[in-house]
Design a protein around this motif. Structure first.
Motif, PDB file in Angstrom:
ATOM      1  N   GLU A 152      29.770 -52.604  -7.108  1.00  0.00           N
ATOM      2  CA  GLU A 152      29.729 -51.192  -7.491  1.00  0.00           C
ATOM      3  C   GLU A 152      28.761 -50.966  -8.648  1.00  0.00           C
ATOM      4  O   GLU A 152      28.630 -51.811  -9.540  1.00  0.00           O
ATOM      5  CB  GLU A 152      31.138 -50.733  -7.882  1.00  0.00           C
ATOM      6  CG  GLU A 152      31.321 -49.249  -7.906  1.00  0.00           C
ATOM      7  CD  GLU A 152      32.787 -48.869  -7.859  1.00  0.00           C
ATOM      8  OE1 GLU A 152      33.135 -47.994  -7.061  1.00  0.00           O
ATOM      9  OE2 GLU A 152      33.591 -49.428  -8.628  1.00  0.00           O
ATOM     10  N   ARG A 153      28.113 -49.812  -8.627  1.00  0.00           N
ATOM     11  CA  ARG A 153      27.137 -49.463  -9.664  1.00  0.00           C
ATOM     12  C   ARG A 153      27.726 -48.466 -10.655  1.00  0.00           C
ATOM     13  O   ARG A 153      28.538 -47.626 -10.286  1.00  0.00           O
ATOM     14  CB  ARG A 153      25.867 -48.888  -9.033  1.00  0.00           C
ATOM     15  CG  ARG A 153      25.159 -49.873  -8.101  1.00  0.00           C
ATOM     16  CD  ARG A 153      23.845 -49.325  -7.578  1.00  0.00           C
ATOM     17  NE  ARG A 153      23.199 -50.295  -6.713  1.00  0.00           N
ATOM     18  CZ  ARG A 153      22.467 -51.314  -7.155  1.00  0.00           C
ATOM     19  NH1 ARG A 153      22.269 -51.460  -8.456  1.00  0.00           N
ATOM     20  NH2 ARG A 153      21.927 -52.163  -6.312  1.00  0.00           N
ATOM     21  N   PHE A 154      27.264 -48.563 -11.888  1.00  0.00           N
ATOM     22  CA  PHE A 154      27.714 -47.672 -12.956  1.00  0.00           C
ATOM     23  C   PHE A 154      26.537 -46.858 -13.480  1.00  0.00           C
ATOM     24  O   PHE A 154      25.370 -47.229 -13.317  1.00  0.00           O
ATOM     25  CB  PHE A 154      28.319 -48.474 -14.111  1.00  0.00           C
ATOM     26  CG  PHE A 154      29.688 -49.017 -13.825  1.00  0.00           C
ATOM     27  CD1 PHE A 154      30.812 -48.403 -14.345  1.00  0.00           C
ATOM     28  CD2 PHE A 154      29.860 -50.149 -13.029  1.00  0.00           C
ATOM     29  CE1 PHE A 154      32.076 -48.883 -14.084  1.00  0.00           C
ATOM     30  CE2 PHE A 154      31.123 -50.640 -12.763  1.00  0.00           C
ATOM     31  CZ  PHE A 154      32.233 -50.007 -13.286  1.00  0.00           C
ATOM     32  N   GLY A 155      26.881 -45.737 -14.105  1.00  0.00           N
ATOM     33  CA  GLY A 155      25.867 -44.908 -14.731  1.00  0.00           C
ATOM     34  C   GLY A 155      26.441 -44.222 -15.952  1.00  0.00           C
ATOM     35  O   GLY A 155      27.644 -44.324 -16.252  1.00  0.00           O
ATOM     36  N   TRP A 156      25.586 -43.508 -16.680  1.00  0.00           N
ATOM     37  CA  TRP A 156      26.005 -42.727 -17.849  1.00  0.00           C
ATOM     38  C   TRP A 156      26.156 -41.273 -17.419  1.00  0.00           C
ATOM     39  O   TRP A 156      25.194 -40.649 -16.985  1.00  0.00           O
ATOM     40  CB  TRP A 156      24.973 -42.834 -18.961  1.00  0.00           C
ATOM     41  CG  TRP A 156      24.773 -44.226 -19.491  1.00  0.00           C
ATOM     42  CD1 TRP A 156      23.780 -45.097 -19.152  1.00  0.00           C
ATOM     43  CD2 TRP A 156      25.576 -44.891 -20.469  1.00  0.00           C
ATOM     44  NE1 TRP A 156      23.919 -46.274 -19.851  1.00  0.00           N
ATOM     45  CE2 TRP A 156      25.022 -46.179 -20.669  1.00  0.00           C
ATOM     46  CE3 TRP A 156      26.716 -44.542 -21.194  1.00  0.00           C
ATOM     47  CZ2 TRP A 156      25.554 -47.106 -21.560  1.00  0.00           C
ATOM     48  CZ3 TRP A 156      27.257 -45.457 -22.079  1.00  0.00           C
ATOM     49  CH2 TRP A 156      26.676 -46.719 -22.252  1.00  0.00           C
TER      50      TRP A 156
ATOM     51  N   VAL B 292      25.801 -54.154 -12.531  1.00  0.00           N
ATOM     52  CA  VAL B 292      26.711 -53.900 -11.415  1.00  0.00           C
ATOM     53  C   VAL B 292      28.005 -54.667 -11.646  1.00  0.00           C
ATOM     54  O   VAL B 292      28.078 -55.572 -12.486  1.00  0.00           O
ATOM     55  CB  VAL B 292      26.080 -54.323 -10.074  1.00  0.00           C
ATOM     56  CG1 VAL B 292      24.835 -53.493  -9.788  1.00  0.00           C
ATOM     57  CG2 VAL B 292      25.764 -55.812 -10.068  1.00  0.00           C
ATOM     58  N   SER B 293      29.025 -54.297 -10.901  1.00  0.00           N
ATOM     59  CA  SER B 293      30.339 -54.902 -11.090  1.00  0.00           C
ATOM     60  C   SER B 293      30.940 -55.260  -9.739  1.00  0.00           C
ATOM     61  O   SER B 293      30.940 -54.440  -8.810  1.00  0.00           O
ATOM     62  CB  SER B 293      31.271 -53.918 -11.827  1.00  0.00           C
ATOM     63  OG  SER B 293      32.580 -54.426 -11.922  1.00  0.00           O
ATOM     64  N   GLU B 294      31.447 -56.475  -9.612  1.00  0.00           N
ATOM     65  CA  GLU B 294      32.119 -56.895  -8.388  1.00  0.00           C
ATOM     66  C   GLU B 294      33.563 -56.385  -8.373  1.00  0.00           C
ATOM     67  O   GLU B 294      34.279 -56.520  -9.361  1.00  0.00           O
ATOM     68  CB  GLU B 294      32.145 -58.419  -8.279  1.00  0.00           C
ATOM     69  CG  GLU B 294      30.813 -59.061  -7.983  1.00  0.00           C
ATOM     70  CD  GLU B 294      30.936 -60.567  -7.844  1.00  0.00           C
ATOM     71  OE1 GLU B 294      30.018 -61.179  -7.279  1.00  0.00           O
ATOM     72  OE2 GLU B 294      31.956 -61.139  -8.313  1.00  0.00           O
TER      73      GLU B 294
END
Length: 287
Positions: free
Chosen positions: A164-168, A256-258
């Motif tokens: 999964e992707r993260f953003g501000w 990114v995060s698993e």
């Protein structure tokens, strides 16, 4: 016995219902631990058996045909009756205690629970929502049958469901004054998402200050919507109306995060239920 009187195959009906629920042959195959080709063959045989098309298929979409819309009502009733018949032969109800990370659950939790209840109506499901760190610790103490969490420790013994992707993210009207610390809404330490956000800012030499500390993702999302500050969030859990301000304010990229599954479930039916839940997670998380 004529062909019209032959009983329907339960496994084939279940495959059809899963394809319809997931709108995906791939997800249905994952839930049933089989191949996409095997699912397609089951559906072909079921349609031939019934004499009409159940699904409309295009390269990008799977949806019920008008006949499929009618048949799925009877199909669900058949599966529920089958489950009840098997359940009456068992010695005790099955209970699954599953932990789901707050950052993973998000707004899609009702959909996941609905799918799970439809797939396994007799299971008694206990769900605990907490931080990934706390849930993994509880799992290691044998307090939970399975957990779906962010992989914060680099463990290799779980099943990766999705990356999964993260953003501000901030409210559309939110403004950051150059030369002042970045105003942040976060969860309390030792939240893993807070850790990766703070580390990214520190490495980029961006000054920051906490203006809101929430006890969960919903609280942080509410602070973002209220215009209190910017937050590092997975795109799937971003509150309605919030916008990605990473480029606008020159904020550093987030890793990114698993999302991983850890399980000690051993009985066959519960493993099937967990596969269905995992397939549901994959479908929603990859959307």
């Amino acid at each position: 016995m004529t062909d019209t009187l032959k009983p329907l195959d339960i496994d084939t009906v279940q495959a059809f219902v899963l394809v319809a629920d997931f709108a995906s042959f791939t997800r249905a195959a994952q839930a049933l631990d089989t191949s996409q080709a095997a699912i397609s063959l089951k559906l072909k045989r079921l349609e031939e058996r019934l004499g009409y098309r159940l699904l409309e298929r295009t390269p990008r979409h799977v949806r019920l045909s008008p006949q499929g819309e009618q048949f799925i009502v009877a199909a669900r009733a058949l599966l529920n009756a089958h489950e009840r018949a098997l359940g009456n032969m068992g010695s005790a109800p099955r209970r699954l205690v599953i932990g789901i990370s707050d950052h993973v659950a998000g707004p899609d939790l009702p959909q996941w629970l609905s799918r799970l209840a439809a797939y396994d109506p007799l299971v008694i499901l206990e769900v605990r929502i907490a931080s990934s760190r706390d849930l993994v610790a509880a799992f290691d103490r044998n307090e939970l049958d399975a957990v779906i969490v962010r992989n914060e420790s680099g463990r290799q013994d779980g099943e990766v469901l999705v990356v999964e992707r993260f953003g501000w993210f901030a409210a559309p009207t939110w403004q950051h004054t150059p030369g002042t610390p970045l105003r942040m809404a976060t969860m309390a330490a030792p939240c893993g998402v807070r850790h990766l956000a703070v580390r990214a800012l520190d490495e980029a030499q961006v000054d920051w200050i906490e203006v809101f500390v929430g006890g969960g993702v919903m609280a942080v999302g509410a602070a973002v919507s209220a215009g209190l500050g910017v937050a590092a969030l997975a795109r799937r859990v971003v509150p309605a109306g919030a916008v990605d301000v990473s480029e606008q304010f020159g904020l550093p990229a987030l890793p990114v995060s698993e999302i991983v599954l850890y399980s000690r479930i051993s009985d066959g039916r519960s493993k099937e239920t967990l596969r269905a839940l995992s397939a549901t997670f994959r479908g929603v998380l990859e959307r």
